[in-house]
Design a protein around this motif. Sequence first.
Motif, PDB file in Angstrom:
ATOM      1  N   THR A  18       0.845  -1.196   0.000  1.00 14.92           N
ATOM      2  CA  THR A  18       0.000   0.000   0.000  1.00 14.92           C
ATOM      3  C   THR A  18       0.878   1.242   0.000  1.00 14.92           C
ATOM      4  N   ILE A  19       0.595   2.141  -0.929  1.00 14.39           N
ATOM      5  CA  ILE A  19       1.330   3.401  -0.999  1.00 14.39           C
ATOM      6  C   ILE A  19       0.923   4.265   0.194  1.00 14.39           C
ATOM      7  N   THR A  20       1.917   4.698   0.978  1.00 16.53           N
ATOM      8  CA  THR A  20       1.638   5.505   2.169  1.00 16.53           C
ATOM      9  C   THR A  20       2.040   6.966   2.001  1.00 16.53           C
ATOM     10  N   VAL A  61      -2.246   7.750  -2.535  1.00 17.55           N
ATOM     11  CA  VAL A  61      -2.130   7.368  -1.116  1.00 17.55           C
ATOM     12  C   VAL A  61      -3.233   6.364  -0.786  1.00 17.55           C
ATOM     13  N   ASP A  62      -2.861   5.280  -0.151  1.00 15.95           N
ATOM     14  CA  ASP A  62      -3.733   4.157   0.238  1.00 15.95           C
ATOM     15  C   ASP A  62      -4.073   3.211  -0.916  1.00 15.95           C
ATOM     16  N   LYS A  63      -3.500   3.430  -2.089  1.00 16.31           N
ATOM     17  CA  LYS A  63      -3.732   2.533  -3.222  1.00 16.31           C
ATOM     18  C   LYS A  63      -2.777   1.339  -3.108  1.00 16.31           C
ATOM     19  N   GLN A  64      -3.310   0.144  -3.351  1.00 17.87           N
ATOM     20  CA  GLN A  64      -2.468  -1.049  -3.350  1.00 17.87           C
ATOM     21  C   GLN A  64      -1.884  -1.258  -4.749  1.00 17.87           C
ATOM     22  N   ASP A  94       1.875   5.862 -21.565  1.00 16.07           N
ATOM     23  CA  ASP A  94       1.799   6.267 -20.159  1.00 16.07           C
ATOM     24  C   ASP A  94       1.419   5.063 -19.303  1.00 16.07           C
ATOM     25  N   ILE A  95       1.965   5.011 -18.093  1.00 13.91           N
ATOM     26  CA  ILE A  95       1.820   3.816 -17.259  1.00 13.91           C
ATOM     27  C   ILE A  95       0.530   3.815 -16.444  1.00 13.91           C
ATOM     28  N   VAL A  96      -0.157   2.664 -16.493  1.00 14.28           N
ATOM     29  CA  VAL A  96      -1.327   2.369 -15.673  1.00 14.28           C
ATOM     30  C   VAL A  96      -0.892   1.284 -14.696  1.00 14.28           C
ATOM     31  N   LEU A  97      -1.105   1.505 -13.407  1.00 14.63           N
ATOM     32  CA  LEU A  97      -0.633   0.585 -12.374  1.00 14.63           C
ATOM     33  C   LEU A  97      -1.297  -0.785 -12.436  1.00 14.63           C
ATOM     34  N   LYS A 103      -8.947  -5.749  -2.015  1.00 10.33           N
ATOM     35  CA  LYS A 103      -7.942  -5.506  -0.955  1.00 10.33           C
ATOM     36  C   LYS A 103      -7.426  -6.831  -0.411  1.00 10.33           C
ATOM     37  N   VAL A 104      -6.105  -6.919  -0.310  1.00 10.51           N
ATOM     38  CA  VAL A 104      -5.443  -8.089   0.265  1.00 10.51           C
ATOM     39  C   VAL A 104      -4.399  -7.600   1.264  1.00 10.51           C
ATOM     40  N   PRO A 105      -3.944  -8.466   2.169  1.00  7.95           N
ATOM     41  CA  PRO A 105      -2.956  -8.036   3.160  1.00  7.95           C
ATOM     42  C   PRO A 105      -1.642  -7.597   2.499  1.00  7.95           C
ATOM     43  N   ASN A 106      -1.071  -6.504   3.002  1.00 10.78           N
ATOM     44  CA  ASN A 106       0.231  -6.042   2.511  1.00 10.78           C
ATOM     45  C   ASN A 106       1.251  -7.149   2.665  1.00 10.78           C
ATOM     46  N   GLY A 107       2.070  -7.327   1.643  1.00  9.76           N
ATOM     47  CA  GLY A 107       3.085  -8.373   1.651  1.00  9.76           C
ATOM     48  C   GLY A 107       2.626  -9.661   1.020  1.00  9.76           C
ATOM     49  N   SER A 108       1.328  -9.759   0.666  1.00 10.35           N
ATOM     50  CA  SER A 108       0.835 -10.987   0.020  1.00 10.35           C
ATOM     51  C   SER A 108       1.590 -11.217  -1.280  1.00 10.35           C
ATOM     52  N   LYS A 109       1.958 -12.477  -1.507  1.00  7.00           N
ATOM     53  CA  LYS A 109       2.739 -12.855  -2.698  1.00  7.00           C
ATOM     54  C   LYS A 109       1.815 -13.240  -3.837  1.00  7.00           C
TER      55      LYS A 109
END
Length: 111
Positions: A18-20, A61-64, A94-97, A103-109
């Motif tokens: 998640t972008i903080t 901000v807050d985007k995964q 131009d880049i699209v993320l 939503k999934v837990p941060n660090g999920s592989k």
Amino acid sequence: METITWQHFEQTDIRVGTITEVHDFPEARRPAYKLTIDLGPLGIKKSSAQITKHYTKNELVDKQVLCVTNLGKKQIGRYMSEVLVTGFADENGDIVLAQPAGKVPNGSKLI
């Protein structure tokens, strides 16, 4: 394109974070932001991304996002990027993320 083995693919560590924080990156050759990303158990990492055409700092901000975490650090000017934020080029280049659909837990592989 060359075919790779499953073992080669498994070596790429793609995780969600998640972008903080988002800051301008005026020193970059092409318009970019400096990102701080929470990758859960992997910690807080920094990256830069040329995503200024489709995203404002506030909406990031807050985007995964999906990040490649095992490419090693990359020096971009005087900024050290620690992970690669992934995305796709649109019809104008131009880049699209790349993002999880939910939503999934941060660090999920990515598996």
